[in-house]
Design a protein around this motif. Structure first.
Motif, short mmCIF file in Angstrom:
data_model
loop_
_atom_site.label_atom_id
_atom_site.label_comp_id
_atom_site.label_asym_id
_atom_site.label_seq_id
_atom_site.Cartn_x
_atom_site.Cartn_y
_atom_site.Cartn_z
N LEU A 7 13.44 41.55 -33.70
CA LEU A 7 12.95 41.04 -34.96
C LEU A 7 14.09 40.56 -35.86
CD1 LEU A 7 10.25 40.73 -36.48
CD2 LEU A 7 10.73 42.94 -37.54
N PHE A 8 14.22 39.27 -36.06
CA PHE A 8 15.19 38.61 -36.94
C PHE A 8 16.65 38.74 -36.48
CE2 PHE A 8 11.73 40.05 -39.84
CZ PHE A 8 11.15 38.81 -40.02
N ILE A 9 16.91 39.31 -35.33
CA ILE A 9 18.29 39.48 -34.86
C ILE A 9 18.43 38.82 -33.50
CG2 ILE A 9 20.09 41.12 -34.23
CD1 ILE A 9 18.70 43.16 -36.05
N GLU A 10 19.36 37.86 -33.42
CA GLU A 10 19.64 37.21 -32.15
C GLU A 10 20.73 38.00 -31.44
OE1 GLU A 10 19.03 32.63 -32.13
OE2 GLU A 10 20.21 33.17 -33.90
N ARG A 11 20.43 38.41 -30.22
CA ARG A 11 21.39 39.20 -29.44
C ARG A 11 21.43 38.67 -28.02
NH1 ARG A 11 19.30 45.17 -29.99
NH2 ARG A 11 17.64 44.19 -28.85
N PHE A 12 22.49 39.05 -27.32
CA PHE A 12 22.62 38.72 -25.90
C PHE A 12 22.75 39.98 -25.07
CE2 PHE A 12 24.71 34.55 -27.22
CZ PHE A 12 23.62 33.79 -26.87
N GLN A 13 22.20 39.91 -23.87
CA GLN A 13 22.45 40.94 -22.86
C GLN A 13 23.46 40.36 -21.90
OE1 GLN A 13 19.07 42.57 -20.82
NE2 GLN A 13 17.82 42.56 -22.66
N LEU A 14 24.55 41.07 -21.70
CA LEU A 14 25.57 40.65 -20.76
C LEU A 14 25.56 41.64 -19.61
CD1 LEU A 14 26.62 40.01 -23.82
CD2 LEU A 14 28.63 39.26 -22.60
N TYR A 15 25.24 41.16 -18.43
CA TYR A 15 25.18 42.02 -17.26
C TYR A 15 26.54 42.01 -16.56
CZ TYR A 15 20.14 41.89 -17.90
OH TYR A 15 18.89 42.00 -18.42
N LEU A 16 27.07 43.18 -16.32
CA LEU A 16 28.37 43.30 -15.69
C LEU A 16 28.22 43.49 -14.18
CD1 LEU A 16 30.18 45.69 -18.19
CD2 LEU A 16 30.10 43.21 -18.19
N THR A 17 29.24 43.05 -13.45
CA THR A 17 29.24 43.25 -12.01
C THR A 17 29.64 44.68 -11.65
OG1 THR A 17 31.49 42.42 -11.90
CG2 THR A 17 29.74 40.85 -11.47
N GLU A 18 30.58 45.22 -12.38
CA GLU A 18 31.08 46.57 -12.08
C GLU A 18 31.37 47.30 -13.37
OE1 GLU A 18 32.24 49.72 -9.74
OE2 GLU A 18 31.37 47.86 -9.02
N PRO A 19 30.75 48.38 -13.68
CA PRO A 19 29.56 48.94 -13.04
C PRO A 19 28.35 48.06 -13.34
CG PRO A 19 30.09 50.21 -15.00
CD PRO A 19 31.18 49.19 -14.83
N ARG B 248 28.29 38.78 -14.93
CA ARG B 248 27.59 38.03 -13.89
C ARG B 248 26.38 37.27 -14.41
NH1 ARG B 248 23.03 40.99 -12.33
NH2 ARG B 248 23.19 43.20 -12.84
N LYS B 249 25.87 37.69 -15.59
CA LYS B 249 24.66 37.05 -16.12
C LYS B 249 24.57 37.31 -17.62
CE LYS B 249 19.67 37.73 -15.61
NZ LYS B 249 18.67 38.48 -14.85
N ILE B 250 24.06 36.31 -18.35
CA ILE B 250 23.83 36.44 -19.79
C ILE B 250 22.43 35.92 -20.08
CG2 ILE B 250 24.52 35.71 -22.10
CD1 ILE B 250 27.33 35.28 -21.04
N GLU B 251 21.72 36.68 -20.91
CA GLU B 251 20.40 36.23 -21.33
C GLU B 251 20.10 36.71 -22.74
OE1 GLU B 251 17.92 37.76 -18.21
OE2 GLU B 251 17.63 39.67 -19.22
N PRO B 252 19.20 36.02 -23.44
CA PRO B 252 18.85 36.45 -24.80
C PRO B 252 18.16 37.81 -24.79
CG PRO B 252 18.04 34.23 -24.36
CD PRO B 252 18.53 34.79 -23.07
N ALA B 253 18.41 38.57 -25.82
CA ALA B 253 17.77 39.88 -26.00
C ALA B 253 17.39 40.00 -27.47
CB ALA B 253 18.70 41.00 -25.58
N ASN B 254 16.67 39.02 -27.97
CA ASN B 254 16.37 38.97 -29.40
C ASN B 254 15.38 40.05 -29.80
OD1 ASN B 254 17.99 36.71 -29.54
ND2 ASN B 254 16.28 35.33 -29.13
#
Length: 140
Positions: free
Chosen positions: A102-114, A94-100
């Motif tokens: 130190l030196f690592i680029e990551r994404f947070q992916l929010y799920l609808t269920e659960p 349902r939503k994606i946002e950066p979750a960087n």
């Protein structure tokens, strides 16, 4: 004295390990009820990744794959007892946002269920750009 200390710490260690295994399995089993798969890993597949599934952080034990169907997740075989592979469809995000960090680029992916989030390295999700675009997400 050493014998008494060992007598106290060994049961504590065993109980702690059992509790950790139960907590890891409980969290993964919540996902398995919805997203369990018997499919083999997809072509875009990274082994021994670091990332979070729900509130559990997997340090070099998470396997992540990307396909047109969704995100494939599994746990390194040595630690996967009771944790079947998962295939989370793109429509469940349902939503994606950066979750960087130190030196690592990551994404947070929010799920609808659960209603939880996954944290995965950006490079691992790179092949998913086109699939995410079909769901209305822009590559960050």
């Amino acid at each position: 004295m050493l014998k008494n200390l060992l007598g106290l710490y060994i049961p504590f260690f065993v109980v702690s390990m059992i509790a950790m295994i139960f907590l890891f399995r409980h969290n993964w089993n919540r996902f398995a009820k919805l997203y369990r798969t018997h499919e083999p890993p997809p072509p875009h597949f990274s082994r021994m990744e670091r990332g979070s599934v729900g509130w559990v952080y997997y340090k070099s034990t998470l396997n992540v794959g990307v396909s047109a169907k969704g995100i494939y997740l599994s746990v390194f075989p040595l630690f996967s007892f009771g944790s079947p592979p998962l295939l989370i469809p793109w429509s469940a995000i349902r939503k994606i946002e950066p979750a960087n960090s130190l030196f690592i680029e990551r994404f947070q992916l929010y799920l609808t269920e659960p209603n939880v989030k996954l944290i995965i390295r950006k490079e691992v999700l790179e092949p998913a750009k086109e699939y995410l675009a079909t769901q209305g997400f822009e590559w960050i």
